[in-house]
Design an enzyme around this catalytic site. Sequence first.
Site, PDB file in Angstrom:
ATOM      1  CE  LYS A 208      -5.301  -0.543  15.632  1.00 12.22           C
ATOM      2  NZ  LYS A 208      -5.170  -1.939  16.067  1.00 12.22           N
ATOM      3  CD  GLU A 214       4.248  -0.701   3.056  1.00 13.88           C
ATOM      4  OE1 GLU A 214       4.026   0.007   4.073  1.00 13.88           O
ATOM      5  OE2 GLU A 214       4.693  -1.866   3.111  1.00 13.88           O
ATOM      6  N   GLY A 270      -6.024  -4.536  12.844  1.00 18.39           N
ATOM      7  CA  GLY A 270      -6.172  -4.170  11.432  1.00 18.39           C
ATOM      8  C   GLY A 270      -6.867  -5.243  10.627  1.00 18.39           C
ATOM      9  NE  ARG A 271      -4.283 -10.657  12.901  1.00 12.74           N
ATOM     10  CZ  ARG A 271      -3.374  -9.976  13.593  1.00 12.74           C
ATOM     11  NH1 ARG A 271      -2.823  -8.896  13.071  1.00 12.74           N
ATOM     12  NH2 ARG A 271      -3.016 -10.357  14.813  1.00 12.74           N
ATOM     13  CD  GLU A 356      -0.727  -8.900  10.181  1.00 16.89           C
ATOM     14  OE1 GLU A 356      -1.712  -8.201  10.475  1.00 16.89           O
ATOM     15  OE2 GLU A 356       0.095  -8.589   9.304  1.00 16.89           O
ATOM     16  CG  HIS A 387      -9.054 -25.866 -15.851  1.00 19.58           C
ATOM     17  ND1 HIS A 387      -9.284 -26.793 -16.835  1.00 19.58           N
ATOM     18  CD2 HIS A 387     -10.267 -25.605 -15.289  1.00 19.58           C
ATOM     19  CE1 HIS A 387     -10.582 -27.068 -16.888  1.00 19.58           C
ATOM     20  NE2 HIS A 387     -11.206 -26.357 -15.962  1.00 19.58           N
ATOM     21  CE  LYS A 519       4.524  -2.374   9.429  1.00 20.36           C
ATOM     22  NZ  LYS A 519       3.488  -1.876  10.367  1.00 20.36           N
TER      23      LYS A 519
HETATM   24  O1  F6P Z   1       1.014  -5.975   8.440  1.00 20.99           O
HETATM   25  C1  F6P Z   1       1.217  -5.223   9.569  1.00 20.99           C
HETATM   26  C2  F6P Z   1       0.078  -4.266   9.734  1.00 20.99           C
HETATM   27  O2  F6P Z   1       0.242  -3.565  10.926  1.00 20.99           O
HETATM   28  C3  F6P Z   1      -1.274  -4.961   9.712  1.00 20.99           C
HETATM   29  O3  F6P Z   1      -1.610  -5.575  10.921  1.00 20.99           O
HETATM   30  C4  F6P Z   1      -2.145  -3.804   9.327  1.00 20.99           C
HETATM   31  O4  F6P Z   1      -3.420  -4.222   8.860  1.00 20.99           O
HETATM   32  C5  F6P Z   1      -1.302  -3.150   8.222  1.00 20.99           C
HETATM   33  O5  F6P Z   1       0.046  -3.334   8.662  1.00 20.99           O
HETATM   34  C6  F6P Z   1      -1.601  -1.697   7.965  1.00 20.99           C
HETATM   35  O6  F6P Z   1      -1.426  -0.987   9.153  1.00 20.99           O
HETATM   36  P1  F6P Z   1      -2.102   0.496   9.230  1.00 20.99           P
HETATM   37  O7  F6P Z   1      -3.594   0.275   9.132  1.00 20.99           O
HETATM   38  O8  F6P Z   1      -1.655   1.037  10.560  1.00 20.99           O
HETATM   39  O9  F6P Z   1      -1.601   1.293   8.079  1.00 20.99           O
END
Ligand code: F6P
Length: 554
Positions: A208, A214, A270-271, A356, A387, A519
């Site tokens: 987003k 990452e 995002g979620r 979240e 199990h 972060k």
């Molecule tokens: O975990 C924090 C967060 O901002 C989430 O809300 C989001 O889904 C994820 O990191 C990835 O963010 P982006 O889609 O901006 O890479």
Amino acid sequence: MKSLNPTVTKSWKNLKKHYLSIKNKHLKELFKSDPNRFKKFSLNFEDIILFDYSKNRLTSKTISYLINLAEEFDLKNSIISMFQGKKINFTENKPVLHTALRSSNKTNMLNNKKDILLKIKYVLQKIKLFSNAVIHKKWRGYTGKYITDVVNIGIGGSDLGPFMVTEALKPYKNHLKIHFISNLDGTHVIEILKKIDMSRTIFLISSKTFTTQETITNATTVKNLFLNQPKVLKSDMDKHFFGISMNEQEVLKFGIIQENFFPIWDWVGGRYSVWSAVGLSISLSIGYKNFSLFLKGARSMDQHFLHAPLEKNIPVLLGLISIWYNNFFNTETEAIFVYDQYMHKFSTYLQQTNMESNGKNIDRNKNIVSWQTGSIIWGEPGTNGQHSFYQLLHQGTKLIPSDFIIPINTHNKINDHHIKLLSHFFAQTQSLAFGKSIEEIFKESNFKKEILKDQSSLNNDINIYKLCKGNQPTNSFLLNKITPYTLGILIALYEHKVFTQGVIMNIFSFDQWGVELGKYTANNILVELKKNNLTTKYDSSTNALINFYKLNRK
Ligand code: F6P
């Protein structure tokens, strides 16, 4: 959205008193006293989902007090506010419109926001055309060969949804092999690249913000490896790299052309973004027609959430029952057990949706909460959990409400697997509810009652260790089958459960400021790690850990 301290509401006070009168009641008693209990506490959704909430530690009085609590918070109007695009994401000053992504002309409530609907329609059309081109082998890689693999590079909401859904809907997939890279650990990218031929792979960079460390690290590594291949030109990226983001500028800067850019918007968290272009890998995997059915299922649950009376509203009841355990029985966790191997990522997906959204401690009045908010969500597919950790559910000291979900029809009819799976599903919810009394154990072990002198002789017997006290509450969901449509319903159901909880916990469910700290700190420490001198600027633990690394790195 009303902002109240829930603990001072009339309903909360009634619930507190009511809890004292019911907390020791056993489910055995509740069922014995009402032969129609199931009928009273179950709902049928479109004849494809049966929701049984009768094995909960509650009565009709509990439900009515919980409904009163929802009414004191004016839940209905909060729901309407969300669908109408009101800025209920208060701290980020944004509307919350994941429901618009799956709305139709008939159902949407965005009267003065028609531009939003046009944007959504445009992107859905782009998803459809691109998916068809790739699936029907019209889209070719730089060698002229058709595409065989799709790699989604993203994390959190830009990974968990598409990953879970493409796994859950594998029975609907086509020839394309779908892979997901999310972890910053280089192993993740290395292991996935071993599986693919880059010349026949498309890479979806899904972020987003398009600044998540990452994702950009993984994407840059893949891009450089792609461009370092012999005879590959920069322009060849145009056939293989796509950006899914709200940050068009960063996407273009990365080297992705405008035609390969799929916009998402800041009014979708995002979620909650699996319904947007973040779901492109889903459409590629199962085809756009099935992706539309997935959206249609969610839309149908949206309509239920909007229009069903609170006492017949499945997400509302789920959310209220959660509050009953979390805030009155003081449970800390909730489990979700899906008895379907394709759905093995479902609990993991719901961890972000729930934790979240509702892992907050400041209320909508800027006060630190004095009540419990978000629960810990966990779970594994059945029967594997049986199990591993079910022992604690049956004989431990923790009260753990759990949701049991199963399709009554499987995609893979083989021998008697499915009827056995169903037998475990029914047996577990029954045993968790009613347990096994000493008498039953003795009956089973052919222990003659006359030998039994009294309770103490009973307690001296080893059989006491076989006692299962029961009274562990469960919700059961029987789905006709796991299909794009029913999965869409189920995900939307849990999204709206989380919304219901957030409204009544008096918190903001749609921001996530807590993740920013980690972060920011990581970026600072990264600079420190690159220096050779010993670190002294942090606390003694962090300094020692960093210096141990520095002194031992190869
Ligand atoms: O975990 C924090 C967060 O901002 C989430 O809300 C989001 O889904 C994820 O990191 C990835 O963010 P982006 O889609 O901006 O890479």
